[in-house]
Design an enzyme around this catalytic site. Sequence first.
Site, PDB file in Angstrom:
ATOM      1  N   ARG A  80       0.891  50.266  84.726  1.00  0.00           N
ATOM      2  CA  ARG A  80       2.182  49.957  84.106  1.00  0.00           C
ATOM      3  C   ARG A  80       3.106  51.153  84.306  1.00  0.00           C
ATOM      4  NH1 ARG A  80       2.822  45.051  83.841  1.00  0.00           N
ATOM      5  NH2 ARG A  80       4.576  45.324  82.422  1.00  0.00           N
ATOM      6  N   HIS A  94      -2.995  59.478  91.869  1.00  0.00           N
ATOM      7  CA  HIS A  94      -2.293  58.538  92.741  1.00  0.00           C
ATOM      8  C   HIS A  94      -2.981  58.544  94.114  1.00  0.00           C
ATOM      9  CE1 HIS A  94       1.002  56.134  94.241  1.00  0.00           C
ATOM     10  NE2 HIS A  94       1.052  56.918  95.301  1.00  0.00           N
ATOM     11  N   ASP A 139       5.575  58.870  90.091  1.00  0.00           N
ATOM     12  CA  ASP A 139       4.669  59.589  90.998  1.00  0.00           C
ATOM     13  C   ASP A 139       5.304  60.889  91.500  1.00  0.00           C
ATOM     14  OD1 ASP A 139       2.780  57.528  90.746  1.00  0.00           O
ATOM     15  OD2 ASP A 139       3.666  56.404  92.389  1.00  0.00           O
TER      16      ASP A 139
HETATM   17  C1  GAR Z   1      -7.542  54.284  91.921  1.00  0.00           C
HETATM   18  O1  GAR Z   1      -7.662  54.228  93.323  1.00  0.00           O
HETATM   19  C2  GAR Z   1      -6.288  55.038  91.527  1.00  0.00           C
HETATM   20  O2  GAR Z   1      -5.969  56.102  92.381  1.00  0.00           O
HETATM   21  C3  GAR Z   1      -5.254  53.950  91.639  1.00  0.00           C
HETATM   22  O3  GAR Z   1      -5.874  52.801  91.109  1.00  0.00           O
HETATM   23  C4  GAR Z   1      -7.289  52.884  91.360  1.00  0.00           C
HETATM   24  C5  GAR Z   1      -8.012  52.653  90.053  1.00  0.00           C
HETATM   25  O4  GAR Z   1      -9.385  52.533  90.243  1.00  0.00           O
HETATM   26  N1  GAR Z   1      -4.071  54.281  90.917  1.00  0.00           N
HETATM   27  C6  GAR Z   1      -2.852  53.887  91.255  1.00  0.00           C
HETATM   28  O5  GAR Z   1      -2.633  53.198  92.221  1.00  0.00           O
HETATM   29  C7  GAR Z   1      -1.748  54.386  90.344  1.00  0.00           C
HETATM   30  N2  GAR Z   1      -0.476  54.042  90.863  1.00  0.00           N
HETATM   31  P1  GAR Z   1     -10.391  52.720  89.036  1.00  0.00           P
HETATM   32  O6  GAR Z   1      -9.956  51.737  87.945  1.00  0.00           O
HETATM   33  O7  GAR Z   1     -11.736  52.327  89.615  1.00  0.00           O
HETATM   34  O8  GAR Z   1     -10.334  54.121  88.598  1.00  0.00           O
END
Ligand code: GAR
Length: 197
Positions: free
Chosen positions: A91, A109, A145
């Site tokens: 979010r 990120h 970000d």
């Molecule tokens: C991760 O790859 C994180 O870097 C990304 O979501 C994934 C969550 O995985 N975050 C974003 O894209 C933030 N904009 P997880 O739930 O297994 O930690």
Amino acid sequence: MKRVAILISGGGSNMMSLVADMARDDFATPVLVLANNPEAGGLAKAAERGIPTACIDHRPFQGDRAGFEDKLHETLLAADPDIICLAGFMRILTPGFIHKWQGKMLNIHPSILPLFRGLHTHQRALEAGMCVHGCTVHEVTGELDGGPILGQAVIPVQSGDTPETLARRLLPMEHRLYPAVLRKFAQNDRSPTQILE
Ligand code: GAR
């Protein structure tokens, strides 16, 4: 010992890597795992480990971002964290909310920031012809970000890579980077963390 709240939206593998690292010694303790989505798989994983969990479903707040953030803020205040880790929290938070926790909030990120802010980072890295890809842990500011970078990990892009293979190879690097940065941040150390495989 620093009190850490972790915000998730999905499976929570980064959350689990932070929790596992905090369990190794006493530099910090997880006081809350909070999701914006009741289906977030990470909630059950955290509860299994005895970590307090909460869910604030964003959907009933459609069109009322301030209402969602008020509830989020209230729940965080009750947990009284020193540090908030966004770990796959999908979010967008408003500058007004972020300001209340500024200097205490980190995010991971999946790109080498400042490249590829926002979504679909793996696909965009491939489309840009990148030879390396990576992830970044940064402080959260009002700019999406865009806050100060605290650590980065990189992986080579291989011929035949797809967004899925890149994401799969990057995730273990995220799991090394985020705990390493949190460990230092909890001790007021903002020196850059670099993981080059
Ligand atoms: C991760 O790859 C994180 O870097 C990304 O979501 C994934 C969550 O995985 N975050 C974003 O894209 C933030 N904009 P997880 O739930 O297994 O930690």
